[in-house]
Structure formats: structure tokens, C-alpha cells
Design a protein around this motif. Structure first.
Motif, short mmCIF file in Angstrom:
data_model
loop_
_atom_site.label_atom_id
_atom_site.label_comp_id
_atom_site.label_asym_id
_atom_site.label_seq_id
_atom_site.Cartn_x
_atom_site.Cartn_y
_atom_site.Cartn_z
N LEU A 250 0.60 -1.14 -0.34
CA LEU A 250 0.52 -0.17 0.19
C LEU A 250 0.98 1.48 -0.35
N LYS A 251 2.05 1.18 0.54
CA LYS A 251 2.85 1.97 1.16
C LYS A 251 3.25 2.77 -0.63
N GLY A 252 3.61 3.98 -1.17
CA GLY A 252 3.89 4.47 -2.62
C GLY A 252 5.48 4.70 -2.17
N GLU A 253 6.02 5.30 -3.24
CA GLU A 253 7.55 5.89 -2.94
C GLU A 253 7.16 7.87 -2.89
N LYS A 254 7.83 8.05 -2.12
CA LYS A 254 8.00 9.87 -2.20
C LYS A 254 8.33 10.37 -2.97
N ALA A 255 8.90 11.37 -3.43
CA ALA A 255 9.21 12.26 -4.15
C ALA A 255 10.49 13.08 -3.39
N LYS A 256 11.21 13.25 -4.63
CA LYS A 256 13.09 12.98 -4.15
C LYS A 256 13.62 14.75 -4.72
N TYR A 257 13.89 15.20 -3.98
CA TYR A 257 13.99 16.24 -4.71
C TYR A 257 15.80 16.57 -4.16
N LYS A 258 16.96 17.68 -5.23
CA LYS A 258 17.88 18.29 -4.79
C LYS A 258 17.93 19.27 -4.21
N VAL A 259 18.63 19.38 -3.21
CA VAL A 259 18.84 20.75 -2.61
C VAL A 259 19.98 21.27 -2.89
N ASN A 260 19.24 22.77 -3.59
CA ASN A 260 20.31 23.56 -4.46
C ASN A 260 21.87 25.09 -3.75
N ASP A 261 22.65 24.98 -3.72
CA ASP A 261 23.26 25.80 -3.38
C ASP A 261 22.29 26.72 -2.11
N ASP A 262 21.41 27.34 -3.20
CA ASP A 262 20.44 28.13 -2.80
C ASP A 262 19.61 28.05 -1.89
N ASN A 263 19.52 26.93 -1.42
CA ASN A 263 18.61 26.34 -0.64
C ASN A 263 17.23 25.81 -1.37
N SER A 264 17.26 25.69 -2.50
CA SER A 264 15.90 26.25 -2.78
C SER A 264 16.19 24.42 -3.39
N LEU A 265 14.81 23.94 -4.55
CA LEU A 265 14.96 22.15 -4.36
C LEU A 265 14.26 22.55 -5.72
N THR A 266 14.98 21.62 -6.53
CA THR A 266 15.00 20.90 -7.55
C THR A 266 14.09 19.20 -7.70
N LEU A 267 12.99 19.39 -8.59
CA LEU A 267 12.86 17.86 -8.04
C LEU A 267 12.76 16.82 -8.74
#
Length: 630
Positions: A250-267
Motif C-alpha cells: 500500500l505504501k508508495g514512493e516519496k518524491a525526491k528533491y535535490k537541495v541547491n546551493d541557494d537552499n531551493s529544491l529541484t524535483l
């Protein structure tokens, strides 16, 4: 020699080249993710939507709905105390902090050296006690120094939520907030703080919800198990029953993000929903059975001697597979109804003569029954034990008519023979634990007093009497000593229906990923009961419903076979009540369905009036009609 070195060099270069190609091309994504994780450059989103739960016909039983959730990813350079202060002015209904949260907060942000004695400080300076020991000493003494007001207490709780779990975990600050609050949070533009659209579980029918189970946070006691199996501490997991049993599907797989140098997130990867599970349950049948029980609970309130009766249970199963097609328990308290279906798993009852198919098997297996030989039904009087009889004198009976008429005397004679004794009035019957074990071992082979293999946790195996006495062995043989659950009765009647094949009971039918079936439950044979006389038991059970004590429980048009049971139980110090039970299958030549009905405390022992309301028969007849005419 030079050629050998050249050859070895070529081989070494080839190995290095192959390894480089393997790592840089084929395993690039795997090692890149390892690198990002080790350098805190990758974070995961919240739980992906869980798979849905369907009935056997594709009707949704448990689904997900979208909600707004305030989420925090802790990033470098973010002061979580400031974030807590800001959120306090935006989020309503914040819980106050616990004592433990306040103690740890005080220890972190306030000078607490005054809590230590000079000797303790000296020991620490000389490394005689550790910093962890020093911290524990402070925590033990800190409580009386806490003086946070309500506002401060709520901010401390927010601070705790913002820092809970591991650094890279997504922290849930508040779920199910309205759109205005969600917009206000997102307008703050605080790195790592967002309001996201997530999901929560909803139950579409008001029945069997506890059997589906609950979803929630990982508890401290289960922390190691989940971490060792690839979960993170902020995961929502199945906490009970089917949600827990099939969490890996039943459990799914979470979305994954990269943390950029400016602390923003890239999917890096979208969330993947969990797989859907399909149960063997027929929800339409279940709802119709629920209505039958409710109608009869109301009807019973107008009948005599029913003041202790308020609950009935029904299970419908496929004997050939162990599938549970419907399972319900309904209780009436005053004028409201309550779903108590989990009791079929966790509660056990004295069930009476319904188990005489298993008792007969003890006689057949141990050569204690002369097949077809008739004896005159009577009473048994043991030394210093009250006389024990059938419910009435039944005349001459053989093994089949003993089932048809539900003779207690026949079972008593079998039990006495098992001890190696020949009956005579006022005899002293020497019984041992071995005699009880012979009965119980056979009963267990039918599923009575043992696990049914059901795909749920917390299954009760009933209560086994511990006293060894002559009269109690006789009681055991007629279902008046040990207790059994409704699921065990289902396992038992299914074993008779299949002439000795005992299959695990189960709710899961299959697992699907979209339209692709990735798992199908195959019937699991637990054991085979060795008894060449099953045809005689089935014939006796057929006679019960055609011409015996079970007439009117199931219409003969469906070609049924089954058994009724009545038993006494101590309800309270001064009250003894009566349970009524019923188990059947049909058609008896090629069983397709089995039904078990239990109505505890349907009546009580009343010297002035022996009337027993026929509620169990009414429920059984109505449920049989619904099952076999659908």
C-alpha cells in the motif's frame, strides 16, 4: 617473464575499464543518489498516496482525499525558533508542548549549570562522568524550574515539530489546514517551509473500518524495525490490521528533491502512489447482512428474557479457498448501533453443540464409535457430579442421528470410552490431561482453539480451561468448556464442508498496480484432517437442518448442512446467560458458501420462564436467503 607482466597489465586495465563503465554508466544514478544523500544534498517529500482498498467487485472501500499540509525541510542557515514564532501567529489550534519537550527546550536555550552540585561539576571536569550523564541529571531536576505560559508552550511545540526526526526528513507541522492558511504560509517565502497538497485516508462505508486498520506515525518501540526496512521516521505506516499487514504493497514512493546551493529544491522524481489491494469482501452483501442484524436487534428488544442481549456476529466464507466474503459484528447500545467486527478476531465464546462434528471425529479416529450401531439416549451420573443429559430423551440413536438430534449423551459415552472405562451410574471416572489433549488436538485440526491463519494480527485462540476433572471432559466434548472465536467456527465448518481440508482464512484477494495484477492470493492448506467418516458427519449435519434441531435456519432449497449450538455462560455473579450459535454450508454435495452466526447472551436462566428468543434462527434464515439467492 616480460610477456607475463604485459598480460597481467592488460587484464588489470580491462578490469578497471569494465568497473569504470559499470559505475559511470549502468550504476550512475544509484551512486549519484548515494553521494547526494551523504552530502545532505537530497531530501524526500511527504508520503506518497497510499494504495486504495477495493472489495471483490471493484468497489472502493478505502480511498485518499487531498488536504493542505504545512511541511518543513530543515536547511542550513534557518533559525527554527524564529520560524516557530512566525508560525504561531498563522496556525490556529496549536497543541501545547509536552513536559519532555519543555525540559529539552529549557536545557538547550537556558543556563542550567546551577542545577548541578559542585561535586558533580568536578567529576565532569575530571571526566569521571559523561556529558550525557550530566544532561540526564539536569533533566531530572529541571521540571520545577519550568514556568512557560500558554503562548510560550505552544511555540515550544512548534519548535519541536520543526526539528523532529533526522535532518533530511520532511517534517509535518500541521495537516488539513484551510486554503487561506496554506496561502499565508507560502507567502512567507521561508526556505524549506511550504504548504503542500497531500492526502489522508477516508472510509467510504460505515462497516468493518477497524478491520481495514489505521495509518499513522511510526512509534518509538517500532522505530528500529522500520528503519531497518528502508522507512524514515516521518513515514506514515499501517498501524493495525490490513493496513499494517499489507503496508509493503500500500505504501508508495516519496518524491525526491535535490537541495541547491541557494537552499531551493529541484524535483528529481515524482511521488509514486502505492499499489491497490482487492479484498474477498462483497460490500453489498455485507451491508445487507448488517441491516438484518440491526432489524433483529430491534426486534429482540420487544421479546422476553433478552435484556442481556445486544450483539450478533455473522461471517460468510468460501470453504474451498478460505476467503472471507462478509464479516460483521453489530452491537446495539440504547438506540445506536456500533460496528464491533474486530470481535470476530479477538473475542471468544462458549459455543455449545455446534462443535460436535469435531467431537465425533475424536470418536472415529480412536475407534470409539460403532458406526451405525444404535444406543438408547439417556443421562450420565458420575460420582459427586450432577446428572448430565441431552436436552430431552431422544430414544435410540446412531452416530448420524446423534448429530441430527444433538445428543449430549452420545458424546458423553464417547468421552468415557476414551478413558478406557465402561460407564455405570455413580462411577468414578479417572481422567488425565492426555484425555483433554486428545480432544484438543483434534479440535485444533479443525481450527478450534488455534490460529486460523487469518491475515490479521492479534488473533485470539480462545480460552482453554486449565482444570482437569471428569465432568469437565464431558463438558469439553459438547462445547461447554473451552471458548472459540467466530473465525475459528468458520475455519471449523469449512473443514467439514471440504471433508477435512483446512485452509487459512484470509481477506486479501489480489494486489494491482493500475490494471496489472502483481499478486494473487492462492489458497493455503494448513492441514488435512484424517477421518474417513466425513460423509457420515455431513449426512448428520444435513439431517440437522432438514429434520433436526436446525430446521428453519436455512431453507432446504439450498441443500444445506450444518449444526446449531446452545451454551451457558456466567455473565455476572448472579446471572447465567445463554449463547446461541449456528454454522452451515451449502450445497452439501459441492459447497460454495459457509455461514456462521453467533448471538451471545440471547437469553438467561430464568426459573420462571425458559423462553429463548429465536433471534439467531431469524438472522440465520435471512442471511442464508441473501447469500444463496444473490
Amino acid at each position: 617473464m616480460k610477456k607475463v607482466y604485459v598480460s597481467l597489465l592488460i587484464i588489470l586495465i580491462s578490469i578497471i575499464t569494465c568497473r569504470y563503465v559499470y559505475i559511470s554508466i549502468y550504476k550512475h544514478d544509484f551512486y549519484y543518489e548515494k553521494y547526494l544523500s551523504s552530502t545532505n544534498k537530497i531530501v524526500y517529500g511527504l508520503n506518497a498516496p497510499r494504495g486504495r482498498i477495493f472489495d471483490r467487485n471493484g468497489k472502493v472501500l478505502v480511498d485518499n482525499i487531498g488536504i493542505n499540509t504545512i511541511v518543513f525541510h530543515k536547511l542550513d542557515g534557518i533559525d527554527t525558533r524564529e520560524v516557530a514564532d512566525i508560525l504561531y501567529n498563522i496556525i490556529p489550534d496549536i497543541e501545547q508542548s509536552s513536559l519532555e519537550e519543555q525540559k529539552k527546550y529549557f536545557l538547550k536555550f537556558y543556563d542550567t549549570d546551577y542545577l548541578l552540585t559542585e561535586d558533580e561539576k568536578e567529576l565532569f571536569n575530571h571526566r569521571k562522568i559523561t556529558s550525557k550523564k550530566l544532561e540526564n541529571i539536569k533533566l531530572e531536576r529541571i521540571e520545577k524550574h519550568l514556568d512557560f505560559n500558554e503562548d510560550e508552550s505552544k511555540k515550544i511545540h512548534l519548535y519541536y515539530l520543526l526539528n523532529k526526526g533526522y535532518l533530511t526528513d520532511s517534517k509535518i507541522i500541521k495537516s488539513d489546514v484551510n486554503d487561506e492558511i496554506c496561502a499565508n504560509v507560502n507567502s512567507l517565502n521561508i526556505n524549506g517551509l511550504t504548504c503542500e497538497y497531500t492526502t489522508k485516508r477516508i472510509y467510504l462505508y460505515d462497516t468493518m473500518n477497524d478491520i481495514y486498520g489505521k495509518v499513522g506515525d511510526i512509534s518509538l518501540e517500532n522505530k528500529e524495525y522500520y528503519l531497518n526496512n528502508g522507512y524514515t521516521l516521518n513515514d506514515s505506516v499501517g498501524l493495525s490490521y490490513l493496513e499494517k499487514q499489507y503496508d509493503n504493497y500500500l505504501k508508495g514512493e516519496k518524491a525526491k528533491y535535490k537541495v541547491n546551493d541557494d537552499n531551493s529544491l529541484t524535483l528529481l522524481a515524482e511521488a509514486i502512489p502505492g499499489n491497490d489491494i482487492y479484498l474477498s469482501i462483497d460490500i453489498d452483501l455485507q451491508l445487507k447482512i448488517n441491516e438484518v442484524i440491526k432489524e433483529n436487534l430491534i426486534k429482540a428488544s420487544t421479546m422476553k428474557n433478552t435484556q442481556y442481549y445486544n450483539t450478533s456476529y455473522v461471517i460468510v466464507s468460501n470453504p474451498n479457498t478460505g476467503e472471507i466474503i462478509a464479516s460483521t459484528g453489530i452491537s446495539r447500545v440504547k438506540d445506536s448501533f456500533h460496528d464491533v467486527t474486530t470481535n470476530i478476531l479477538t473475542s471468544s465464546f462458549t459455543v455449545g453443540s455446534i462443535i460436535k462434528g469435531a467431537s465425533h471425529t475424536v470418536g472415529y479416529q480412536n475407534n470409539l464409535i460403532n458406526i451405525g450401531n444404535k444406543i438408547n439416549d439417556s443421562c450420565v451420573k458420575l460420582y459427586q457430579v450432577p446428572t448430565k443429559c441431552s436436552f430431552k430423551r431422544l430414544g435410540y440413536i446412531d452416530d448420524i442421528t446423534a448429530l441430527k438430534t444433538s445428543s449430549n449423551y452420545y458424546q458423553f459415552m464417547t468421552a468415557i470410552k476414551l478413558t478406557g472405562s465402561k460407564y455405570h451410574p455413580n462411577m468414578k471416572l479417572n481422567v488425565t490431561e492426555d484425555h483433554f489433549n486428545i480432544y484438543r488436538t483434534t479440535f485444533e485440526s479443525f481450527g478450534l482453539g488455534t490460529s486460523t491463519g487469518i491475515d490479521l494480527e492479534n488473533e485470539s485462540t480462545g480460552i482453554r480451561g486449565s482444570t482437569i476433572a471428569a465432568d469437565l471432559l464431558l463438558n469439553l466434548s459438547i462445547g461447554q468448556y473451552d471458548t472459540y472465536t467466530p473465525l475459528q467456527l468458520t475455519n471449523y465448518i469449512n473443514t467439514i464442508a471440504t471433508s477435512g481440508n483446512r485452509y487459512s482464512l484470509h481477506y486479501l484477494k489480489e494486489v494491482k498496480n493500475n490494471d496489472e495484477t502483481i499478486y494473487t492470493y492462492e489458497p493455503n492448506l494448513l492441514n488435512k484432517v484424517e477421518n474417513s467418516n466425513f460423509p457420515r458427519i455431513i449426512e448428520g449435519f444435513k439431517e440437522v437442518l432438514y429434520n433436526g434441531t436446525g430446521r428453519g435456519y436455512t431453507n432446504k432449497l439450498y441443500e444445506p448442512a450444518g449444526k446449531t449450538g446452545t451454551s451457558e455462560v456466567v455473565y455476572s455473579k448472579n446471572v447465567t446467560t445463554i449463547n446461541q450459535t449456528y454454522a452451515m454450508f451449502a450445497p452439501y454435495t459441492n459447497p460454495k458458501y459457509s455461514i456462521v452466526v453467533i448471538s451471545p447472551n440471547i437469553s438467561y436462566n430464568n426459573d420462571k420462564d425458559t423462553y429463548i428468543a429465536p433471534i439467531n434462527r431469524y438472522i440465520s434464515a435471512s442471511v442464508s436467503k441473501i447469500v444463496f439467492e444473490n
